[in-house]
Design an enzyme around this catalytic site. Structure first.
Site, PDB file in Angstrom:
ATOM      1  CG  HIS A  48      -3.766  -0.934  -6.968  1.00  0.00           C
ATOM      2  ND1 HIS A  48      -4.212  -0.257  -5.869  1.00  0.00           N
ATOM      3  CD2 HIS A  48      -3.812  -2.254  -6.614  1.00  0.00           C
ATOM      4  CE1 HIS A  48      -4.511  -1.122  -4.902  1.00  0.00           C
ATOM      5  NE2 HIS A  48      -4.277  -2.336  -5.343  1.00  0.00           N
ATOM      6  NE  ARG A  57      -4.326  -1.180  -0.010  1.00  0.00           N
ATOM      7  CZ  ARG A  57      -4.530  -2.182  -0.877  1.00  0.00           C
ATOM      8  NH1 ARG A  57      -3.593  -2.525  -1.747  1.00  0.00           N
ATOM      9  NH2 ARG A  57      -5.671  -2.841  -0.884  1.00  0.00           N
TER      10      ARG A  57
END
Ligand code: NAP
Length: 311
Positions: free
Chosen positions: A274, A226
């Site tokens: 992502h 993250r």
């Protein structure tokens, strides 16, 4: 009684998941169910959710036994004060294997120095031979579902693998460390560092200037975990000085990464949008169906999030 299952992920997911979910439920032996995007809240027995899905207020879903997130990361939902039912995160064979492939690919890219030959077609005969994997030290922060499997794959390739987690672990082929001292040791040996921690208050800015300085000169950072795990300014400074040779980043504080973000143009950064790994509808549907079967049988749910730990 018909089991009422609300699909409360974003609209485009519905055509993708409806068929696989129906099949998975039937294969699990559940035949009397209503799977829909719109069910009166008090009737809902189970719900499938995703960050930014249509349900943000869970209060009226009074009889819902569990909310099942389509994502592994739960930071966008766990803090919702209306979430009164247990939350299951996604642990999915397809998601795990996808992450293993992405991490292994990017570790091998940097280990073998592939860029020199992909981008260096300039007539110069460069014969630098990389070390063997067994001479390359890779550290993985986070030894959960994803980190442990990535560690296993890298160990299979004979990399010298160290892992770090909150609680002590004993995993074959991985030097397992924990705690603050363990982190220092894990960082100090990391020629290649892979971040597979969740985003929690405890992990935010874990890789700050001080910890970046603990990495060996010329270390590589690969972050499919993250964005908030890294202090971005500190990383950019460490990249500018060359202390960090390269960062391959898949996740960011703001996504999509804004066009003017310095990461895009930094010569020592690779941005991927992502895509390290995606929940796969076929395999994820089996996990969801199994949890519904468990709920109906009165068995404990799989992959529940601990609200105190935040992951
Ligand atoms: P997981 O099974 O919950 O594992 C998390 C690991 O992090 C565990 O080993 C845990 O330690 C460790 N950890 C958590 N907090 C810590 C702390 N404060 N200090 C030290 N270690 C800590 O999660 P996962 O399924 O492996 O997924 C990891 C993360 O990958 C997700 O949260 C998500 O953010 C990210 N992800 C990214 C993508 C992508 O496409 N980029 C896809 C899927 C997931 P313990 O083992 O001791 O609990």
């Amino acid at each position: 009684m018909t089991i009422q299952i609300l699909f409360a992920a974003q609209d485009p997911r519905w055509p993708q998941y409806e068929g696989p979910l129906r099949h998975a439920l039937e294969r699990t032996g559940i035949t009397d169910f209503n799977l829909a995007r719109d069910i009166a809240p008090e009737q809902v027995d189970y719900m499938v959710v995703a960050p930014n899905g249509p349900v943000q207020d869970f209060t009226p879903y009074k009889n819902c036994k569990v909310a099942m997130n389509l994502w592994a990361g739960v930071e966008n939902i766990i803090g919702n004060p209306t979430l009164h039912m247990p939350l299951a995160r996604m642990v999915d064979h397809g998601l795990t294997r996808g992450m293993v492939e992405w991490v292994t690919g990017h570790v091998l890219r940097h280990h073998l120095g592939m860029d020199a030959h992909i981008h260096g077609q300039d007539g110069k005969w460069r014969t630098h031979i990389p070390p063997l994997a067994e001479q390359r030290r890779v550290t993985i922060l986070g030894l959960g579902e994803l980190g442990a499997e990535c560690g296993d794959a890298l160990n299979y390739l004979k990399f010298d693998v160290t892992g770090w987690s909150r609680s002590p672990k004993d995993l074959p082929g991985i030097r397992c460390l924990h705690g603050e001292d363990g982190l220092r040791e894990a960082l100090s040996t990391a020629e290649i560092l892979v971040l597979l921690l969740p985003n929690t208050p405890q992990t935010e800015n874990l890789l700050d200037a001080q910890r970046l300085a603990m990495l060996p000169q010329g270390a590589i950072i690969i972050n499919p975990g993250r964005g908030p795990l890294i202090d971005d300014q500190a990383l950019l400074e460490a990249l500018d000085t060359g202390h960090i040779a390269h960062a391959t980043l898949d996740v960011f504080r703001t996504e999509p990464l804004p066009e003017n973000d310095p990461y895009w143009s930094h010569p020592s950064v690779t941005v991927t949008p992502h895509i390290a790994s995606e929940t796969r509808d076929e395999t994820a549907s089996q996990v969801i169906a199994e949890n519904i079967r468990r709920g109906e049988a009165g068995e404990p749910f799989l992959h529940l999030v601990d609200p105190k730990l935040g992951y």
